[in-house]
Design a protein around this motif. Structure first.
Motif, mmCIF file in Angstrom:
data_model
loop_
_atom_site.group_PDB
_atom_site.id
_atom_site.type_symbol
_atom_site.label_atom_id
_atom_site.label_comp_id
_atom_site.label_asym_id
_atom_site.label_seq_id
_atom_site.Cartn_x
_atom_site.Cartn_y
_atom_site.Cartn_z
ATOM 1 N N CYS A 74 1.003 -1.340 -0.085
ATOM 2 C CA CYS A 74 -0.087 -0.075 0.029
ATOM 3 C C CYS A 74 0.856 1.199 0.038
ATOM 4 C CB CYS A 74 -0.820 0.167 1.046
ATOM 5 S SG CYS A 74 -2.219 -1.070 1.167
ATOM 6 N N LEU A 75 0.466 2.353 -0.738
ATOM 7 C CA LEU A 75 1.092 3.348 -0.867
ATOM 8 C C LEU A 75 1.157 4.149 0.652
ATOM 9 C CD1 LEU A 75 0.589 6.231 -3.501
ATOM 10 C CD2 LEU A 75 0.597 6.856 -1.075
ATOM 11 N N ASN A 76 2.325 4.386 1.054
ATOM 12 C CA ASN A 76 2.474 5.314 2.332
ATOM 13 C C ASN A 76 2.695 6.640 2.237
ATOM 14 O OD1 ASN A 76 3.514 5.958 4.740
ATOM 15 N ND2 ASN A 76 4.929 4.322 5.026
ATOM 16 N N GLU A 77 1.651 7.431 2.255
ATOM 17 C CA GLU A 77 1.504 8.768 2.086
ATOM 18 C C GLU A 77 2.550 9.717 2.852
ATOM 19 O OE1 GLU A 77 0.415 10.714 -0.444
ATOM 20 O OE2 GLU A 77 0.696 12.466 0.749
ATOM 21 N N LYS A 78 2.564 9.103 4.242
ATOM 22 C CA LYS A 78 3.132 9.750 5.448
ATOM 23 C C LYS A 78 4.874 9.657 4.702
ATOM 24 C CE LYS A 78 3.995 9.521 10.056
ATOM 25 N NZ LYS A 78 3.977 8.493 11.329
ATOM 26 N N MET A 79 5.084 8.793 4.072
ATOM 27 C CA MET A 79 6.832 8.597 3.708
ATOM 28 C C MET A 79 6.807 9.704 2.290
ATOM 29 S SD MET A 79 9.375 7.273 4.467
ATOM 30 C CE MET A 79 9.146 6.040 5.660
ATOM 31 N N PHE A 80 5.746 9.573 1.453
ATOM 32 C CA PHE A 80 5.971 10.232 0.287
ATOM 33 C C PHE A 80 5.929 11.687 0.746
ATOM 34 C CE2 PHE A 80 4.564 6.734 -2.540
ATOM 35 C CZ PHE A 80 5.355 6.704 -3.584
ATOM 36 N N ARG A 81 5.232 12.096 1.571
ATOM 37 C CA ARG A 81 4.964 13.519 2.082
ATOM 38 C C ARG A 81 6.302 14.037 2.569
ATOM 39 N NH1 ARG A 81 0.837 14.017 6.235
ATOM 40 N NH2 ARG A 81 -0.597 12.964 4.510
ATOM 41 N N ARG A 82 7.076 13.272 3.277
ATOM 42 C CA ARG A 82 8.433 13.290 3.844
ATOM 43 C C ARG A 82 9.392 13.724 2.710
ATOM 44 N NH1 ARG A 82 11.442 9.000 7.486
ATOM 45 N NH2 ARG A 82 9.546 9.451 9.000
ATOM 46 N N HIS A 83 9.326 13.233 1.679
ATOM 47 C CA HIS A 83 10.465 13.413 0.534
ATOM 48 C C HIS A 83 9.754 14.449 -0.628
ATOM 49 C CE1 HIS A 83 12.777 10.832 2.746
ATOM 50 N NE2 HIS A 83 12.322 9.875 2.585
ATOM 51 N N ARG A 84 8.605 14.308 -0.778
ATOM 52 C CA ARG A 84 7.992 14.882 -1.784
ATOM 53 C C ARG A 84 8.654 16.338 -2.062
ATOM 54 N NH1 ARG A 84 2.202 13.810 -1.019
ATOM 55 N NH2 ARG A 84 2.070 11.655 -2.529
ATOM 56 N N THR A 85 8.839 17.169 -0.936
ATOM 57 C CA THR A 85 9.383 18.439 -1.151
ATOM 58 C C THR A 85 10.629 18.779 -1.433
ATOM 59 O OG1 THR A 85 9.741 18.495 1.210
ATOM 60 C CG2 THR A 85 7.712 19.696 0.549
ATOM 61 N N ARG A 86 11.716 17.369 -1.329
ATOM 62 C CA ARG A 86 12.838 17.504 -1.919
ATOM 63 C C ARG A 86 13.018 17.029 -3.306
ATOM 64 N NH1 ARG A 86 15.580 13.083 2.194
ATOM 65 N NH2 ARG A 86 17.369 14.139 1.583
ATOM 66 N N ILE A 87 11.967 16.859 -4.048
ATOM 67 C CA ILE A 87 11.922 16.628 -5.372
ATOM 68 C C ILE A 87 11.020 17.435 -5.823
ATOM 69 C CG2 ILE A 87 11.508 14.889 -7.159
ATOM 70 C CD1 ILE A 87 11.649 12.751 -4.841
ATOM 71 N N GLY A 88 11.760 18.266 -7.135
ATOM 72 C CA GLY A 88 10.971 19.262 -7.854
ATOM 73 C C GLY A 88 10.323 18.734 -9.106
ATOM 74 N N LEU A 89 9.111 18.458 -9.206
ATOM 75 C CA LEU A 89 8.394 18.018 -10.359
ATOM 76 C C LEU A 89 8.008 19.041 -11.320
ATOM 77 C CD1 LEU A 89 7.208 15.946 -12.301
ATOM 78 C CD2 LEU A 89 5.316 15.506 -10.674
ATOM 79 N N VAL A 90 8.007 19.178 -12.444
ATOM 80 C CA VAL A 90 7.610 20.560 -13.208
ATOM 81 C C VAL A 90 6.655 19.417 -14.235
ATOM 82 C CG1 VAL A 90 7.699 22.138 -14.922
ATOM 83 C CG2 VAL A 90 9.359 21.968 -13.008
ATOM 84 N N PHE A 91 5.225 19.628 -14.132
ATOM 85 C CA PHE A 91 4.363 18.915 -14.899
ATOM 86 C C PHE A 91 4.316 19.218 -16.225
ATOM 87 C CE2 PHE A 91 2.501 18.421 -10.548
ATOM 88 C CZ PHE A 91 2.006 17.291 -10.560
ATOM 89 N N GLN A 92 3.949 18.282 -17.326
ATOM 90 C CA GLN A 92 3.764 18.407 -18.634
ATOM 91 C C GLN A 92 2.870 19.635 -19.032
ATOM 92 O OE1 GLN A 92 2.775 15.214 -21.086
ATOM 93 N NE2 GLN A 92 3.593 16.100 -22.960
ATOM 94 N N ASP A 93 1.813 19.836 -18.202
ATOM 95 C CA ASP A 93 0.813 20.858 -18.297
ATOM 96 C C ASP A 93 1.051 21.760 -17.187
ATOM 97 O OD1 ASP A 93 -1.296 22.520 -18.567
ATOM 98 O OD2 ASP A 93 -3.025 20.690 -18.886
ATOM 99 N N PRO A 94 1.384 23.033 -17.479
ATOM 100 C CA PRO A 94 1.512 24.075 -16.424
ATOM 101 C C PRO A 94 0.357 24.520 -15.868
ATOM 102 C CG PRO A 94 2.633 24.799 -18.337
ATOM 103 C CD PRO A 94 1.735 23.605 -18.928
ATOM 104 N N ASP A 95 -0.939 24.039 -16.372
ATOM 105 C CA ASP A 95 -2.149 24.609 -15.556
ATOM 106 C C ASP A 95 -2.339 23.400 -14.371
ATOM 107 O OD1 ASP A 95 -2.854 26.752 -17.023
ATOM 108 O OD2 ASP A 95 -3.834 25.384 -18.671
ATOM 109 N N ASP A 96 -1.552 22.277 -14.491
ATOM 110 C CA ASP A 96 -1.437 21.411 -13.265
ATOM 111 C C ASP A 96 -0.775 22.130 -12.192
ATOM 112 O OD1 ASP A 96 -3.141 19.676 -14.532
ATOM 113 O OD2 ASP A 96 -1.566 18.299 -15.267
#
Ligand SMILES: Nc1ncnc2c1ncn2[C@@H]1O[C@H](COP(=O)(O)OP(=O)(O)OP(=O)(O)O)[C@@H](O)[C@H]1O
Length: 243
Positions: A74-96
């Motif tokens: 199962c996806l562990n949202e707490k763990m993703f949240r801990r690390h997400r801000t360390r990764i900069g994702l620029v989406f294909q569609d800027p409106d997202d």
């Protein structure tokens, strides 16, 4: 080398049956800059969403900075949240990516969320807009920007957060030549680890050491050895040809 992002036997199919990851293993280590290519609809953007935990994998694991982000499948949202801000994702569609009333609000949003004061967040946002040569857009209404302007602002929202890794989905789409030069120069100079999804071979050759093609849910390495990156070219912004 320190592992930053890894897929371990990852599986994911879209509801339409399109398989984007099949027992997929992949590692991005510190200092690496790689590109992912592949035909339209093969699942490149989907893989990026799986890295960020924006979609739940059907099986396998995503590790961020060495930590497993799935627990008992199962996806562990707490763990993703801990690390997400360390990764900069620029989406294909800027409106997202843009959802605030004005550009300065959009670009300050990340630093504010990271706990910076309003004044410091504003400073960081303005410095990033300056770096991208778009400070004059600060007070503009985000949704009224042109396609290229939106793309630069979307990049600014990510750079303002000082990410440790960059993930860019077709970052040069909509950009004029001058802004393509500027994008390359900024990305060469920042020297962050990078996952670049792009159909543009020139952009890839300037920014990455290794290329993969996503095909049938597998990442096939296209370059047997790491390519040498061109020297940082500080002369290419403002005018000139994008060669
Ligand atoms: N939000 C969504 N809901 C359902 N299916 C989706 C969604 N987004 C994409 N898909 C489907 O997932 C598959 C992979 O799409 P994805 O956008 O990851 O491809 P891509 O390789 O990035 O394509 P492109 O090169 O055209 O940008 C496609 O079959 C697409 O129709």
């Amino acid at each position: 080398m320190t592992e930053l992002i890894a897929f371990d036997q990852l599986n994911y199919s879209r509801p339409n049956g399109k398989s984007c990851a099949e027992q997929l293993d992949f590692t991005l280590s510190a200092g690496e800059r790689i590109a992912i290519t592949g035909s339209n609809g093969c699942g490149k953007s989907t893989l990026l969403q799986l890295i960020m935990g924006l979609l739940p994998a059907d099986g396998g694991d995503v590790r961020l900075f060495g930590e497993s982000c799935y627990k008992a499948n199962c996806l562990n949202e707490k763990m993703f949240r801990r690390h997400r801000t360390r990764i900069g994702l620029v989406f294909q569609d800027p409106d997202d990516q843009l959802f605030c009333p004005t550009v300065i609000d959009d670009v300050s949003f990340g630093p504010l969320n990271q706990g910076f004061s309003a004044c410091k967040a504003h400073q960081k946002a303005m410095a990033t807009l300056n770096l991208l040569g778009i400070s004059e857009l600060a007070e503009c209404v985000s949704y009224q920007l042109s396609g290229g302007q939106k793309r630069l602002v979307a990049l600014a929202t990510v750079l303002a957060m000082d990410p440790e890794v960059l993930i860019l989905d077709e970052p040069s789409n909509d950009l004029d030549l001058e802004n393509q030069h500027r994008l390359v120069e900024i990305l060469q100079q920042c020297q962050l680890p990078l996952i670049l999804v792009s159909h543009d071979p020139q952009l890839r050759s300037k920014l990455v050491q290794q290329e993969y093609c996503l095909k049938n849910g597998k990442l096939v390495q296209l370059t047997p050895q790491k390519m040498k990156l061109p020297d940082v070219d500080k002369s290419m912004i403002r005018g000139g040809e994008y060669t």
